[in-house]
Design an enzyme around this catalytic site. Structure first.
Site, mmCIF file in Angstrom:
data_model
loop_
_atom_site.group_PDB
_atom_site.id
_atom_site.type_symbol
_atom_site.label_atom_id
_atom_site.label_comp_id
_atom_site.label_asym_id
_atom_site.label_seq_id
_atom_site.Cartn_x
_atom_site.Cartn_y
_atom_site.Cartn_z
ATOM 1 N N GLN A 1 0.902 -1.156 0.245
ATOM 2 C CA GLN A 1 0.128 0.099 -0.145
ATOM 3 C C GLN A 1 0.830 1.396 0.031
ATOM 4 O O GLN A 1 0.651 2.285 -0.176
ATOM 5 C CB GLN A 1 -0.927 0.126 1.078
ATOM 6 C CG GLN A 1 -1.932 -1.196 1.258
ATOM 7 C CD GLN A 1 -2.771 -0.947 2.472
ATOM 8 O OE1 GLN A 1 -2.970 -2.180 3.169
ATOM 9 N NE2 GLN A 1 -3.452 -0.031 2.924
ATOM 10 N N ARG B 1 -8.693 -0.414 7.989
ATOM 11 C CA ARG B 1 -9.610 0.420 7.372
ATOM 12 C C ARG B 1 -10.085 1.523 8.492
ATOM 13 O O ARG B 1 -11.015 1.929 8.690
ATOM 14 C CB ARG B 1 -10.950 -0.483 7.078
ATOM 15 C CG ARG B 1 -11.891 0.337 5.957
ATOM 16 C CD ARG B 1 -12.645 -0.695 4.919
ATOM 17 N NE ARG B 1 -13.039 0.227 4.229
ATOM 18 C CZ ARG B 1 -13.665 -0.488 3.097
ATOM 19 N NH1 ARG B 1 -13.958 -1.748 3.104
ATOM 20 N NH2 ARG B 1 -14.172 0.335 2.079
ATOM 21 N N CYS B 2 -9.204 2.056 8.880
ATOM 22 C CA CYS B 2 -9.371 2.995 9.961
ATOM 23 C C CYS B 2 -7.875 4.072 10.036
ATOM 24 O O CYS B 2 -6.973 3.477 9.575
ATOM 25 C CB CYS B 2 -9.197 2.074 11.380
ATOM 26 S SG CYS B 2 -8.584 2.938 12.721
ATOM 27 N N GLU C 1 -12.716 4.924 5.319
ATOM 28 C CA GLU C 1 -12.841 4.261 6.399
ATOM 29 C C GLU C 1 -14.021 4.705 7.400
ATOM 30 O O GLU C 1 -14.138 4.259 8.377
ATOM 31 C CB GLU C 1 -11.409 4.381 7.136
ATOM 32 C CG GLU C 1 -10.381 3.693 6.395
ATOM 33 C CD GLU C 1 -9.141 4.564 6.595
ATOM 34 O OE1 GLU C 1 -8.076 3.882 6.143
ATOM 35 O OE2 GLU C 1 -8.937 5.530 7.119
#
Lengths: 790, 289, 156
Positions: free
Chosen positions: A229, A376-377, A746
């Site tokens: 990523q 996802r935060c 997110e």
């Protein structure tokens, strides 16, 4: 499913496809034809295959490793151990949090699944056969399986590799003002307390992590294909770890089959494969199994949280106090900004206005996998949002107020922005009550409350849960935010070719978020070049500008802004060229999307495509040729997306099962570039929030064995269990972002878990239930009903 | 992910299969649907020396009525059971359980006979078969056909009375005149094993009293458990809420679940009670419907 | 063992060890990398292919079992050079994000709408309940399959 209309009419035509258009995704053409190019699809000549040997024990001394039987197996090329890596100074590597992590264990294993050796063979089946033949003699040690155990005075020291380490504390951190908070609590009518564990979770993207390392023995050039990523940051880490010159390292992150934070850290397998390729002179592929992914790579959450809310009898919040212990696993390998050891948890004050808050956190080493990724935060915002939204719900019960009404009495008001929070954030913009009102209207809140009263009279259990969250995303301003010293700006490079087609290169990297479309739309908005005429390039460090990557909902706030800014740079130059072509002065030209014309004579105009052609064929004397630029965007502030979610559940008191009847989500992420993609991001986040609240967690037995090491035990919901979401939206632009966007990847994972859990608690609130830890499993619900039976 | 090496044979005739089993039964595993066996082989929990793939045999995939029984042959897939009009018309417990076996893709390959022969105590079919008093038909080269009552077939977890030389060719359940059945399954998601499963089967006489009853439990004992005491409490009585509650209490007392991530033993025991009541109520409705 | 599998209408003869899974033969021997691998326990369904027209998990099937049988993968979905309606619908309805589960979802969807030309939302969710998706929350996958059914119905 309801989706309210987008608030702002697009300024571009659908053909151009700028901001506000549901441009169908450009990248989809390859995916729907099976022509995506994921890591495991990469095949290089002479490529070898690597399988890791992992520890079956959570804590043990390594007496010896016998590799002879494996080495003797036909097809096995090499067996690598930590001892061999130590010869290259590669047995340990730095983590993103500045700790060290074993690449292959030399002294001890410190979690079940830790990397101990690697078998490299001509075929993956043979490599697996070889791994079975590596004999490791372990001396078992007592395992520490929760952080409270680790804090006990006589606990064994897990990190005895660290000099002078006398305890298991990985870090301590605090935010806010202890004194002011103590004063607030002293004047409170009531203090509402909740103690809850946000369980260990795992992003588990459907594509696991992997690498194909190709180091040329001739040139020293290392081409490393990696599920990454953050390819640029990873290249820098590789340069630091392996001592390779950075210009000779090329990281290519191909199509990534989901990331969700899992593909932010550097894992031992990447380093071993690269070292093996260097030594063997052949490409080496390593692809995790699902079990390896779940037991060894970046987990998330695992925070034991105690929150206290000081309130008045009238329902005003006076202050918040939070004390937490986090389970870090064996190595402190969190992915988060250097200065904030508990990430951005101090956003825990939420959507509410009160003067005082104080947060203390202690991270503890345990015999579990390292990681601590932002699943996802945006760096612990999920835990923070969950805690405050659970607290305000319980506060309402204690005061006998409706939970919606309690929130409204405490919301930060629109005229208070920019709002300075008691823990030091400056919220950019928001309108919380409007979002909550919309959600209440959509779901029919009053009617549901009336139904609930009837249901209770009939002995039927239903609940309504709200979460009105505020996120902080888009890290971040370089003064405050860095990872390993690398400032968290991001970048975009744009070239418009003579025929008016453009190529945009980004420092961020999509894992499914649709960057190849969304970022092209930003260029379309700014320059009027159709989005389908813009090729987006990313994930290749040799061919993109430096950037910190995609996580923490930062791509749109940082690289999206950079794309806008570089487009505007090109537009300024285009104006000069257009003036030259139209024989007018630049100040006399007016821009309407895609063309300049002379003020007052619209017939005298040139298109951006004509300008682009001229940039290479007829540029003004004295001007540099070409239409190209780069922008590194250092955001002035974070962005603060928000929303209100409402969930209705029906509960089976016989089995403790709960089913989501309806789920309404109103999101405000500022300006929406591609509303279709934004909705898709929200859907995905709502599903993952449901998963965490309902079934998905990783736990361990007393010996440190991972329960949740495969998809039979680590539960990812199917379409059958996943609720059907109804979306609404409000748009409150970010005042400091060039196009007013805030980031959305997110929001739904952050906001929704509390909504689901609040709904279940609400179904049981009348019998006195105030907490059930996540995941809210049927047996826990059943137990809570038992415990509160009259 | 990668199984150990093995030998593979795929005979075209049943006789060839029986010959192989007769000659090398101990080291051979029969491969039908493979949806339990292959995952175990991939994790290297199972490593048979030889796989005998029976999928090339013909005439072994029927679901039909034979001699007063509903017969499911060895190569009938779970999805065939789901779709079978014969099952829908003949046996409520089977029809009720079939859609909740594994997931749709696994159902397309996995077989009922294989599931029963595997005897995973978390398997659903064995409970249904126990409740319905099924019989397993096995064949061997030297012993010919052997009909084994299901209660005698299921010995202990992952253990049956099938001989290494024998091939399960069918599982069959007796037809009934007036009856109904049901399967209650608590699963955390599609594809999950049961946390608790309860199969129930009731037959009624002309007066409306219970003439035959079956109750069997999944995942709450070392093996699938037929609760004979609860069945006997029902037989000969007129169905009632109180009677079903009594049978449910007996079933809950008979099981012996373990505490794990799916729930405490106490919880599972109570769900057995709840499910037995619900299952009997649904079975009665089906019988009267 | 030498086996011959018809893949997307073309016979392929390969020499494989019996232990080789069908998914590995498709991906590494035949270069058909549109079929993916997502787990080790027959749980995720991203390896779904059609075996004689029926959706199965190609990670839970030895390639030797497919000898003489017909396999269809995502690479074989196109019809006469045109996108299959299910492919077009996945793009149109934003039925994919990272794309990893997409080939499997489309294959399952294509079989569903053949067997049930007018599937309800429940029918669709039930049909894809052996296939995990981590990105979409399934909402737009359901929409895409429904849209494909409508497209087929409208064109026939």
């Amino acid at each position: 499913m309801t989706t309210t209309q987008h608030h702002h009419a697009p300024i571009t035509t659908p053909e151009v496809g700028g901001i506000g258009h549901n441009v169908r995704r450009i990248e989809d053409d390859r995916f729907i034809q099976g022509a995506g190019n994921y890591l495991d699809d990469i095949v290089l000549p002479r490529m070898l295959h690597m399988v890791l040997v992992r520890s079956p024990l959570a804590h043990a001394t390594i007496n010896s490793i016998d590799t002879s039987a494996a080495e003797a197996l036909d097809g096995v090329v090499a067996v690598v151990t930590g001892e061999m890596l130590a010869g290259y100074n590669l047995a340990w590597m730095p983590t993103l949090s500045g700790d060290t992590q074993a690449v292959l264990a030399t002294d001890k294993v410190r979690f079940q699944g830790q990397e101990v050796a690697a078998v490299i063979a001509t075929d993956p089946y043979v490599a697996r056969d070889g791994a079975e033949l590596v004999m490791v003699d372990y001396e078992p040690l007592d395992a520490i399986v929760n952080p409270m155990q680790g804090l006990e005075p006589d606990a064994p020291i897990i990190r005895d590799d660290l000099e002078d380490k006398a305890d298991n504390v990985a870090y301590e951190w605090e935010a806010g003002d202890a004194g002011a908070t103590a004063e607030a609590f002293a004047t409170a009518d009531r203090v509402v307390t909740i103690e809850t564990h946000y369980p260990r979770s795992h992003p588990s993207p459907l594509e696991t992590c992997g690498v194909v390392a190709d180091v040329s023995p001739v040139t020293g050039q290392a081409t490393i294909y990696m599920t990454s990523q953050a390819p640029h940051a990873h290249r820098t880490v590789f340069a630091l770890v392996a001592g390779l010159p950075e210009h000779n390292i090329r990281i290519i992150s191909p199509d990534v089959g989901g990331g969700f934070g899992n593909k932010v850290p550097v894992y031992p397998g990447y380093v071993v494969a690269t070292a093996a390729s260097l030594v063997l002179g052949a490409p080496v592929k390593w692809v995790e199994t699902r079990t390896e992914n779940l037991i060894s790579t970046g987990f998330a959450r695992d925070y034991y949280m105690k929150g206290e809310l000081a309130v008045t009898a009238e329902g005003k919040i006076l202050g918040l106090r939070v004390d937490m212990v986090s389970d870090q696993g064996a190595f402190y390998a969190d992915a988060q900004p250097t200065k904030t050891r508990a990430g951005l948890f101090h956003i825990v004050t939420g959507s509410y206005d009160y003067p005082a808050a104080h947060v203390t956190t202690k991270g503890v080493y345990t015999n579990k996998a390292p990681g601590g990724v932002a699943y996802r935060c945006s760096f612990r915002v999920t835990e923070a949002s969950f805690l405050i939204e659970r607290l305000v719900q319980n506060a309402a019960y204690e005061l006998g107020m409706d939970p919606a009404e309690f929130r409204k009495r405490n919301f930060i008001q629109p005229d208070q922005f920019p709002y300075h929070s008691p823990t030091g954030f400056v919220y950019d913009s928001g309108d919380y009550e409007t979002a909550l009102d919309m959600a209440m209207d959509m779901i029919g809140y009053e009617k549901l409350r009336a139904e609930q009263a009837r249901a209770r009279a009939e002995g039927r259990l239903m609940g309504i849960g709200i979460a009105s969250f505020t996120e902080v995303v888009g890290a971040g301003p370089s003064g405050e935010y860095d990872i390993l010293g690398l400032k968290m700006f991001d970048s975009a490079e744009l070239r418009v070719h003579p025929t008016g087609k453009a190529i945009l290169k980004l420092g961020v990297k999509t894992q499914g978020q649709g960057h190849e479309t969304t970022f092209a739309q930003i260029v379309a908005e700014e320059l009027g070049i159709p989005a389908t005429d813009v090729k987006v390039v990313h994930g290749d460090t040799d061919n993109t500008p430096y950037g910190l990557g995609t996580y923490a909902s930062r791509s749109t706030p940082t690289a999206g802004a950079a794309t806008s800014m570089v487009s505007r740079k090109l537009r300024s130059k285009a104006r000069e060229i257009a003036a030259h072509l139209l024989e007018a002065s630049p100040e006399d030209l007016e821009w309407e999307v895609g063309a300049f014309h002379v003020r007052g004579s619209p017939e005298s105009s040139v298109t951006i495509q004509e300008v682009a052609f001229a940039a290479y064929t007829n540029h003004p004397p004295g001007m540099e040729a070409g239409l190209e630029g780069v922008h590194y965007y250092d955001p002035p502030n974070m962005t603060y997306p928000f929303g209100s979610y409402i969930v209705v559940v029906d509960l089976d008191s016989g089995t403790g099962e709960w089913k989501v009847r309806r789920m309404v989500a109103v999101d405000d992420c500022g300006v929406r570039i591609n509303p279709m993609i934004v909705d898709g991001q929200i859907h995905g986040g709502l599903a993952e929030g449901f998963a965490m609240s309902n079934m998905q967690w990783i736990t361990f037995d007393e010996a440190g064995n991972c329960i949740g090491s495969n998809f039979m035990d680590y539960l990812v919901p199917t379409a059958w269990e996943t609720p059907r979401f109804e979306l609404g939206e409000t748009v409150t632009p970010s005042p400091h972002h060039p196009i007013g966007a805030k980031g959305v990847g997110e929001s739904a994972t952050v906001g929704s878990p509390a909504a689901y859990v609040n709904a279940v608690i609400d179904a049981l609130a009348h019998i006195g239930v105030r907490n059930i830890d996540m995941p809210v499993l049927p047996d826990r619900v059943w137990q809570a009903i038992r415990d509160h039976a009259e | 992910m990668y199984p150990r090496a093995f030998d593979y044979v795929a005979p075209e005739t049943k006789q060839e299969v029986l010959d192989i089993l007769a000659e090398r039964g101990g080291e051979v595993k029969v491969l039908a649907g493979g949806q339990s066996l292959i995952p175990m082989m991939k994790l290297r929990f199972a490593s048979p020396g030889t796989l005998v793939d029976i999928n090339r045999l013909s005439g072994l995939d029927s679901i039909d009525i034979q001699n007063g029984h509903l017969r499911v042959q060895a190569l009938a897939r779970h999805s065939d059971v789901v779709r079978s009009d014969v099952v829908a018309a003949e046996n409520d417990a089977m029809a009720s359980a079939a859609p909740w076996i594994a997931d749709p893709l696994v159902r397309n390959l996995g077989t009922l006979c294989g599931s029963v022969a595997h005897h995973d105590p978390e398997g659903d079919w064995a409970s249904v078969m126990l409740a319905c008093d099924a019989e397993v038909v096995a064949e061997s080269r030297d012993g010919g056909e052997r009909v084994i009552p299901i209660a005698g077939f299921l010995v202990d977890m992952f253990t049956t009375s099938l001989q290494p030389t024998e091939l399960v060719t069918e599982v069959r359940v007796p037809r009934y005149r007036r009856g109904g059945g049901n399967y209650q399954k608590l699963e955390r998601k599609i594809g999950d094993y049961a946390t608790v499963g309860v199969a129930t089967h009731l037959e009624l006489d002309d007066a409306g009293s219970i003439s035959n009853a079956g109750i069997a439990l999944t995942s709450v004992y070392a093996h699938n458990l037929k609760v004979t005491d609860a069945e006997q409490a029902l037989v000969g009585n007129a169905p009632s809420v109180e009677l079903f509650a009594e049978a449910a209490r007996i079933a809950a007392a008979a099981c012996d679940p373990t505490s794990d991530v799916r729930g405490s033993a106490e919880y599972k025991r109570d769900v057995v009670r709840v499910f037995t009541e619900r299952g009997l109520t649904a079975s009665l409705a089906a019988a009267q419907g | 063992m030498e086996i011959t599998i018809s893949v997307n209408g073309t016979d392929n003869t390969v020499d494989v060890e019996p232990r080789m899974l069908l998914v590995d033969v498709l991906r590494t021997r035949l270069g058909l990398t549109g079929t993916h691998i997502g787990c080790d326990t027959t749980s995720c369904g991203v390896c779904t292919v059609l075996l004689d027209g029926t959706p199965v998990k190609s990670c839970t099937l030895f390639a030797v079992q497919a000898d003489g049988r017909a396999v269809k993968t995502v690479e074989g979905l196109k019809q006469n050079g045109d996108l299959h309606p299910i492919q077009a619908a996945f793009k149109e309805a934003h039925g994919l994000q990272c794309g990893y589960c997409t080939p499997a979802m489309m294959l399952v969807g294509s079989v569903l709408i053949e067997e049930n030309p007018d599937p309800s939302e429940d029918d669709i969710r039930w049909a894809i309940s052996g296939n995990l998706c981590r990105c979409t929350g399934y909402i737009n996958i359901v929409k895409a399959i429904r849209l494909a059914a409508e497209t087929v119905a409208a064109s026939s």
